[in-house]
Write an enzyme that holds these catalytic residues in place. Sequence first.
Site, PDB file in Angstrom:
ATOM      1  N   SER A  61       0.745  -1.187  -2.950  1.00  0.00           N
ATOM      2  CA  SER A  61      -0.066  -1.346  -2.003  1.00  0.00           C
ATOM      3  C   SER A  61      -0.170  -0.269  -0.818  1.00  0.00           C
ATOM      4  O   SER A  61      -1.080   0.009  -0.141  1.00  0.00           O
ATOM      5  CB  SER A  61       0.495  -2.614  -1.191  1.00  0.00           C
ATOM      6  OG  SER A  61       1.493  -2.408  -0.268  1.00  0.00           O
TER       7      SER A  61
ATOM      8  N   HIS B   4       5.518  -6.294   2.141  1.00  0.00           N
ATOM      9  CA  HIS B   4       6.763  -6.761   2.528  1.00  0.00           C
ATOM     10  C   HIS B   4       7.604  -5.536   3.074  1.00  0.00           C
ATOM     11  O   HIS B   4       7.418  -4.367   2.884  1.00  0.00           O
ATOM     12  CB  HIS B   4       7.615  -7.587   1.374  1.00  0.00           C
ATOM     13  CG  HIS B   4       7.805  -6.679   0.125  1.00  0.00           C
ATOM     14  ND1 HIS B   4       8.658  -7.220  -0.843  1.00  0.00           N
ATOM     15  CD2 HIS B   4       7.448  -5.348  -0.125  1.00  0.00           C
ATOM     16  CE1 HIS B   4       9.137  -6.087  -1.751  1.00  0.00           C
ATOM     17  NE2 HIS B   4       8.407  -4.944  -1.234  1.00  0.00           N
TER      18      HIS B   4
END
Length: 236
Positions: A85, A105
């Site tokens: 990401s 995360h």
Amino acid sequence: MRYNLKGVISSDEDAPIYRFFGMAAVSPADIRQAIADNPAGEDFVLEINSGGGSVYAGFEMYSILRAANVHTRAEVQSLAGSAASVVMAGADTVAASPVGQVMIHLPSTFTEGNQVAHRESVQMLEAVTGSILAAYEHKCQGKTSRDALRRMMDRETFLTAREALDAGLVDEILGETGSANPMNVWNAAGGAPDIEKLRAAYREAQQGNPPEKDVSNLNTKQARARAIALAEAELY
């Protein structure tokens, strides 16, 4: 030119090891070479199908994309997770398949040793988290706050293509056209916008008369779209 970032995001040194055991891996050197091989005048399109890997290799890929002398585009076909990401956020534009997902995360590591060693690991992880947030924040361009992004990282969040679009991590959904509804950013931003601004936008839409603009040749639909655009600009 299209390049498939598939499998583990790895350092240049470790990528041959993954491949030796039959696992897909992409390293920063692969991205550098792919951009160097990109035909003149063509966009570089990075197809992403990865759950992540080495965060520092991801940082390097992010930086390579940001510095590329061609227009770069990331397309999330299945998953851009964790370090993937971050790589995704380095592209000039980001699109996602309607079934694509983005997962963000907190970084993790393993530590052995006394309390000093563990404190050093905690400090390193906080620094890495700050760098990841910098990449996301730059991509979102104010659509989602840094605090909201941190909260999503804290709880390990999987975003659908639509949620990633609303958050600002994705610019478009493949196969779709049209402007985004500003109301959709509520969840991503962690709260509702100012009701007074919404009331003003509503009145403008009802009257078909956006302020300080020549609306003599705007129909009702155009006036409503303009009012929504004004509201979107004001919300955050």
